[in-house]
Motif scaffolding. Structure first.
Motif, PDB file in Angstrom:
ATOM      1  N   VAL A  53      -9.054  11.306  -5.754  1.00 25.17           N
ATOM      2  CA  VAL A  53      -8.160  10.529  -6.609  1.00 25.17           C
ATOM      3  C   VAL A  53      -6.806  10.389  -5.922  1.00 25.17           C
ATOM      4  O   VAL A  53      -6.175  11.389  -5.569  1.00 25.17           O
ATOM      5  N   ALA A  54      -6.382   9.153  -5.734  1.00 24.40           N
ATOM      6  CA  ALA A  54      -5.082   8.889  -5.121  1.00 24.40           C
ATOM      7  C   ALA A  54      -3.956   9.229  -6.095  1.00 24.40           C
ATOM      8  O   ALA A  54      -4.164   9.363  -7.303  1.00 24.40           O
ATOM      9  N   ALA A  55      -2.761   9.343  -5.571  1.00 28.70           N
ATOM     10  CA  ALA A  55      -1.591   9.556  -6.421  1.00 28.70           C
ATOM     11  C   ALA A  55      -1.375   8.338  -7.315  1.00 28.70           C
ATOM     12  O   ALA A  55      -1.797   7.232  -6.982  1.00 28.70           O
ATOM     13  N   PRO A  56      -0.712   8.518  -8.473  1.00 25.01           N
ATOM     14  CA  PRO A  56      -0.442   7.368  -9.354  1.00 25.01           C
ATOM     15  C   PRO A  56       0.435   6.331  -8.654  1.00 25.01           C
ATOM     16  O   PRO A  56       1.312   6.666  -7.858  1.00 25.01           O
ATOM     17  N   VAL A  57       0.200   5.049  -8.965  1.00 25.32           N
ATOM     18  CA  VAL A  57       0.965   3.960  -8.360  1.00 25.32           C
ATOM     19  C   VAL A  57       2.373   3.951  -8.945  1.00 25.32           C
ATOM     20  O   VAL A  57       2.555   3.908 -10.164  1.00 25.32           O
ATOM     21  N   ASP A  58       3.377   3.994  -8.059  1.00 20.64           N
ATOM     22  CA  ASP A  58       4.775   3.968  -8.484  1.00 20.64           C
ATOM     23  C   ASP A  58       5.183   2.592  -8.986  1.00 20.64           C
ATOM     24  O   ASP A  58       4.701   1.560  -8.486  1.00 20.64           O
ATOM     25  N   TYR A  59       6.091   2.572  -9.959  1.00 22.75           N
ATOM     26  CA  TYR A  59       6.631   1.345 -10.541  1.00 22.75           C
ATOM     27  C   TYR A  59       7.958   0.996  -9.877  1.00 22.75           C
ATOM     28  O   TYR A  59       8.818   1.862  -9.686  1.00 22.75           O
ATOM     29  N   ARG A  60       8.121  -0.276  -9.534  1.00 20.92           N
ATOM     30  CA  ARG A  60       9.413  -0.778  -9.071  1.00 20.92           C
ATOM     31  C   ARG A  60       9.628  -2.160  -9.666  1.00 20.92           C
ATOM     32  O   ARG A  60       8.746  -3.024  -9.591  1.00 20.92           O
ATOM     33  N   ALA A  78       0.853  -1.191   0.000  1.00 19.20           N
ATOM     34  CA  ALA A  78       0.000   0.000   0.000  1.00 19.20           C
ATOM     35  C   ALA A  78       0.888   1.240   0.000  1.00 19.20           C
ATOM     36  O   ALA A  78       1.340   1.700   1.055  1.00 19.20           O
ATOM     37  N   GLN A  79       1.163   1.768  -1.172  1.00 20.64           N
ATOM     38  CA  GLN A  79       1.919   3.008  -1.253  1.00 20.64           C
ATOM     39  C   GLN A  79       1.074   4.136  -0.657  1.00 20.64           C
ATOM     40  O   GLN A  79      -0.134   4.197  -0.887  1.00 20.64           O
ATOM     41  N   PRO A  80       1.687   5.021   0.139  1.00 18.82           N
ATOM     42  CA  PRO A  80       0.892   6.058   0.819  1.00 18.82           C
ATOM     43  C   PRO A  80       0.359   7.117  -0.147  1.00 18.82           C
ATOM     44  O   PRO A  80       0.974   7.438  -1.159  1.00 18.82           O
ATOM     45  N   SER A  81      -0.821   7.602   0.195  1.00 18.69           N
ATOM     46  CA  SER A  81      -1.453   8.672  -0.568  1.00 18.69           C
ATOM     47  C   SER A  81      -2.253   9.530   0.408  1.00 18.69           C
ATOM     48  O   SER A  81      -2.713   9.036   1.443  1.00 18.69           O
TER      49      SER A  81
END
Length: 272
Positions: free
Chosen positions: A93-100, A67-70
């Motif tokens: 609207v949450a922040a865009p999901v980061d790629y790793r 769960a990336q924070p938003s």
């Protein structure tokens, strides 16, 4: 086997006959639950407000939730009318999901479940780390204008389609894409191995593959007068399970996925 799911989990308000029901939802949530029922390991990457992480984790036992924070959790209001026609508003609207890249470690396929064009960082669209990838089209067949949700195709989908193994779209989303690409009803938007599933609610749907006969499936049984939220997400996850883990043919996988989706809706109608 393990699947990597990416996309927003949402706070949903579903309104039927003026009665509002509040729940968590989103493609990622329904897909994760479906895979877990089949015994598939699930890694789910999403964006959530801190206060929502524990309640959502409690609904996804056994799921590896990243769960990336938003500041906020994406929030939809879905109003259903005649024939399950849906109008939507988006109030957060949450922040865009980061790629790793490390998210892909140990995963066998990628399930992309964006809910709107800005749900995922761009790299999710062009770097799948050589994994088979399936996309639920809905996030790229609409845009958010203020709080309104409007049918519209994100042009990035043109480059994304050839990178996919599977594509799922509702009938209306499929028609929106066909119009955008200026293709005739029987044409296919991508060449190669892509399998396109066009769903049509209680009427079933059709599996489209370039150079092969179309495969129709029926809802088994068709379920009406029931909240349809999440049904398409359950169908797509069940289809990918049968295609990947069970290695079934595409037609058989679609039929099995339709049966599982009907069971999901019947259980919901019964309040289970």
């Amino acid at each position: 086997m393990r699947v990597l799911i990416v996309g927003s989990i949402t706070r949903d308000t579903n309104i039927f006959d003026g009665i509002a029901q509040h729940t968590f939802g989103g493609t990622a949530l329904y897909a994760a639950r479906t895979y877990k029922q089949f015994g598939i390991d699930v890694r789910l990457v999403s964006r959530l407000a801190p206060e929502d992480r524990e309640p959502i984790a409690a609904q996804l036992p056994g799921v590896e939730l990243i769960a990336q924070p938003s500041d906020v959790t994406t929030t939809f209001e879905n109003s259903y009318g005649k024939d399950d026609e849906r109008t939507q508003r988006v109030t957060a609207v949450a922040a865009p999901v980061d790629y790793r890249a490390e998210y892909f470690e140990g995963c066998d396929w990628l399930h992309l479940g964006p809910l709107h064009p800005l749900d995922l960082k761009d790299r999710w669209l062009n770097d799948h780390r050589s994994k088979a990838a399936g996309l639920d089209l809905q996030g790229f067949a609409r845009r958010i204008d203020g709080q309104r949700v409007i049918p519209d195709v994100d042009p990035r989908v043109v480059d994304l389609l050839p990178r996919l193994t599977w594509l799922k779209a509702s009938r209306s989303e499929w028609h929106t894409l066909q119009t955008f690409l200026h293709i005739a009803p029987m044409e296919r938007p991508a060449r190669g191995s892509i399998e396109t599933l066009v769903t049509d609610g209680a009427a079933g749907g059709v599996l489209l593959r370039d150079g092969q006969r179309d495969v129709q499936w029926s809802a088994a049984p068709p379920v009406e007068d029931c909240d349809p939220t999440g049904a398409g997400d359950v169908f797509f996850a069940a289809y990918l399970y049968h295609r990947t883990a069970r290695r079934q043919g595409a037609g058989r996988a679609a039929t099995e996925a339709a049966r599982i989706t009907s069971r999901f809706l019947l259980q919901r109608r019964a309040g289970k």
